[in-house]
Design an enzyme around this catalytic site. Structure first.
Site, PDB file in Angstrom:
ATOM      1  N   LYS A 187       0.835  -1.212   0.000  1.00 39.27           N
ATOM      2  CA  LYS A 187       0.000   0.000   0.000  1.00 39.27           C
ATOM      3  C   LYS A 187       0.863   1.253   0.000  1.00 39.27           C
ATOM      4  O   LYS A 187       0.437   2.308  -0.501  1.00 39.27           O
ATOM      5  CB  LYS A 187      -0.979  -0.018   1.168  1.00 39.27           C
ATOM      6  CG  LYS A 187      -0.346  -0.057   2.554  1.00 39.27           C
ATOM      7  CD  LYS A 187      -0.071   1.304   3.142  1.00 39.27           C
ATOM      8  CE  LYS A 187       0.677   1.193   4.462  1.00 39.27           C
ATOM      9  NZ  LYS A 187       0.942   2.513   5.067  1.00 39.27           N
ATOM     10  N   THR A 244      -3.600   5.702   3.518  1.00 38.63           N
ATOM     11  CA  THR A 244      -2.276   6.125   3.071  1.00 38.63           C
ATOM     12  C   THR A 244      -2.326   6.836   1.731  1.00 38.63           C
ATOM     13  O   THR A 244      -1.485   7.693   1.450  1.00 38.63           O
ATOM     14  CB  THR A 244      -1.331   4.907   2.997  1.00 38.63           C
ATOM     15  OG1 THR A 244      -1.463   4.145   4.192  1.00 38.63           O
ATOM     16  CG2 THR A 244       0.111   5.334   2.845  1.00 38.63           C
TER      17      THR A 244
END
Length: 329
Positions: A187, A244
């Site tokens: 990620k 994120t």
């Protein structure tokens, strides 16, 4: 519970603050100046300014002493310091049950943290990864956060999650250690890609598409490495990806924004002042995907921008010109 947090970066300090409300916590760091500042001023001015350290939080000054009486170790080192720390624990005969919060793959080996633990402490070491959508700044403020604790022993994961769980820091046990680690690692690469997308002004539609296709890449790699598909729909997959990629506190997103602005990587990292794990992870994931013949075009594009001097706009153009294919392939 006696808990020792090793490394006083932003995340290690935030967790030490959070856990000290219910546990006897020691925070140790190798940076002597940081230790002395925390002792004198009850604040980590270098890595986590603006957050007062609770009086109950002990600041360790000697590594062996700080670790010796711990029931559980929490390793908050960057990934580059993970293996050396494990080796130090092993050589000093200070092996304890441990969990870690670093996210990524080791440079040159592409190994996940649990594989490094097995090499340094043995296959039977009781260990796990604490991962999920969590910014240190918000945890330090006591804002509501939900994360996952995955371990190689589910009974250990469940019991430790219960002990560390609080009304603001909610911890869910998970038995898919490889899947949780892959979600946390890749990620960060996708956050760099999303920062590039936003920095180039490609719009919200493009951002949503990029995140969705990025999640598909994460899942493909994760399943190939032994993860369970459902893991990538949870906190350590979709949850961490959303945070994120969209939160401005994300270091990896900031790297992407700076790349889109034409800045060079060394300067970006110098300006950042903290580790952005997605930078080194992109290279390892791209290499591993090639070795395993897994299609990861977004990861390959980020790797090309970071390490092969491909301009961000050119890499995006190449992605847009890919041939159409069925969505679920």
């Amino acid at each position: 519970m006696n808990l020792t947090v090793i490394a006083a970066g932003a995340w290690g300090t935030a967790l030490a603050i959070a856990f000290s409300a219910r546990h006897r916590v020691t925070l140790w760091t190798r940076e002597e100046d940081v230790t002395q500042t925390m002792l004198a001023e009850r604040e980590n001015r270098r890595f986590f300014p603006g957050h007062r350290l609770p009086e109950a939080l002990r600041i360790g000054t000697v590594f062996d002493v700080s670790v010796a009486d711990a029931d559980l170790l929490l390793l908050a080192t960057p990934l580059i310091g993970f293996r050396p720390t494990l080796r130090r624990l092993h050589e000093a005969h200070l092996a304890r049950p441990l969990i870690w919060v670093c996210k990524g793959m080791e440079a040159e080996t592409a190994k996940l943290p649990h594989q490094i633990v097995a090499e340094e402490l043995g296959e039977d070491a009781l260990c796990g990864a604490l991962s999920g959508p969590s910014f240190a700044e918000e945890v330090g403020k006591g804002l509501p956060t939900a994360i996952t604790l995955a371990a190689n022993n589910f009974a250990f994961a469940r019991q430790t999650a219960i002990e560390l769980h609080s009304h603001c820091l909610r911890i869910y046990a998970n038995d898919d250690l490889p899947g949780v680690e892959v979600g946390g690692a890749v990620k960060n690469v996708m956050a760099i890609a999303t920062g590039i997308c936003d920095g180039l002004g490609l719009g919200l539609n493009a951002r949503a598409a990029l995140m969705t296709r990025g999640l598909a890449e994460i899942a493909r790699l994760g399943v190939a490495l032994g993860g369970h598909p459902n893991t990538f729909m949870g906190l350590a997959g979709m949850g961490d990806l959303i945070l994120t990629c969209t939160g401005d506190l994300s270091r990896n997103r900031q790297v992407g924004l700076a790349l889109a602005a034409g800045k060079r990587l060394p300067q970006i990292l110098a300006d950042l002042g903290h580790v952005a794990e997605g930078v080194s992870t992109a290279r390892e994931v791209a290499r591993l995907a090639g070795h395993l013949a897994i299609d990861m075009p977004i990861t390959q594009a980020v790797n090309a921008i970071l390490y092969h001097d491909v301009p961000a706009a050119e890499a995006v153009e190449a992605l847009l010109n890919r041939d159409p294919k069925p969505e679920m392939q």
